[in-house]
Design a protein around this motif. Structure first.
Motif, PDB file in Angstrom:
ATOM      1  N   THR A 118      26.905  27.802  42.126  1.00  0.00           N
ATOM      2  CA  THR A 118      27.425  27.059  40.965  1.00  0.00           C
ATOM      3  C   THR A 118      27.634  27.808  39.753  1.00  0.00           C
ATOM      4  N   LYS A 119      27.227  29.096  39.419  1.00  0.00           N
ATOM      5  CA  LYS A 119      27.750  29.900  38.257  1.00  0.00           C
ATOM      6  C   LYS A 119      29.084  30.116  38.424  1.00  0.00           C
ATOM      7  N   PRO A 127      37.179  28.254  42.196  1.00  0.00           N
ATOM      8  CA  PRO A 127      36.446  29.069  41.133  1.00  0.00           C
ATOM      9  C   PRO A 127      36.600  28.462  39.920  1.00  0.00           C
ATOM     10  N   ASN A 128      35.515  28.531  38.977  1.00  0.00           N
ATOM     11  CA  ASN A 128      35.525  28.004  37.574  1.00  0.00           C
ATOM     12  C   ASN A 128      35.723  29.474  36.953  1.00  0.00           C
ATOM     13  N   GLU A 129      35.892  29.443  35.409  1.00  0.00           N
ATOM     14  CA  GLU A 129      36.207  30.638  34.886  1.00  0.00           C
ATOM     15  C   GLU A 129      35.523  31.889  35.085  1.00  0.00           C
ATOM     16  N   SER A 130      33.922  31.539  35.322  1.00  0.00           N
ATOM     17  CA  SER A 130      33.152  32.802  35.715  1.00  0.00           C
ATOM     18  C   SER A 130      33.622  33.197  37.081  1.00  0.00           C
ATOM     19  N   GLY A 131      33.792  32.412  38.008  1.00  0.00           N
ATOM     20  CA  GLY A 131      34.221  32.700  39.327  1.00  0.00           C
ATOM     21  C   GLY A 131      35.613  33.596  39.103  1.00  0.00           C
ATOM     22  N   ALA A 136      39.033  38.500  39.325  1.00  0.00           N
ATOM     23  CA  ALA A 136      39.970  39.301  38.827  1.00  0.00           C
ATOM     24  C   ALA A 136      39.272  40.650  38.754  1.00  0.00           C
ATOM     25  N   ASN A 137      38.220  40.882  38.294  1.00  0.00           N
ATOM     26  CA  ASN A 137      37.510  42.048  38.292  1.00  0.00           C
ATOM     27  C   ASN A 137      37.496  42.854  39.521  1.00  0.00           C
TER      28      ASN A 137
END
Length: 156
Positions: A118-119, A127-131, A136-137
């Protein structure tokens, strides 16, 4: 909400002549959650693996570009976890066999129950922004490590 077969047959022909240095292939969980999404009667996990192999081979055969294949991301649906793991394992094995770069993002995006953490996902599917930051990294690291010399040597 289309599957591997539809991407291969309808999306790829529209981008295959773009002369990209690298293609990054991500296939979602649609073929697992909706096995009929390609409308082709090829609905088993083995069919999905074969369609993915066909798509990978089509990209290799019709382009001079590098290819990076991502794992299927996790989901919140407990019943789909094993199927995703099976497909990811077979595709990783195939990529290693034919010398195509594979990136396991599944293991970075799961929680202790192997569900989409859920993070990294607000709805358990996307995915959300954190995902996306994690994704991307990892893609950037893989591209720098695996393709930087090859890409630099192709430039004149």
């Amino acid at each position: 909400n289309i599957g591997v077969g539809n991407y291969m047959n309808y999306v790829w022909p529209r981008v295959e002549h773009e002369n990209a240095d690298t293609y990054i292939l991500l296939i979602g969980t649609n073929n697992i959650s909706r096995p009929d999404c390609d409308y082709d009667d090829r609905e088993t996990l083995n069919d999905l693996v074969e369609k993915l192999k066909e798509f990978i081979n089509k990209i290799i055969a019709n382009s001079n570009s590098k290819l990076l294949v991502q794992s299927i991301y996790p989901t919140k649906y407990v019943g789909e976890i094993n199927s995703i793991k099976v497909v990811n394992g077979k595709i990783e094995e195939y990529c290693n066999e034919i010398g195509v770069e594979y990136l396991d993002l599944y293991s970075l995006l799961i929680d202790e129950k192997e569900l989409f953490d859920t993070k990294y996902s607000d709805d358990g599917i996307h995915p959300n922004e954190s995902g996306y930051n994690i994704i991307a990294n990892e893609i950037n690291k893989k591209l720098k490590k695996s393709f930087s010399k090859k890409l630099i040597s192709n430039k004149k």
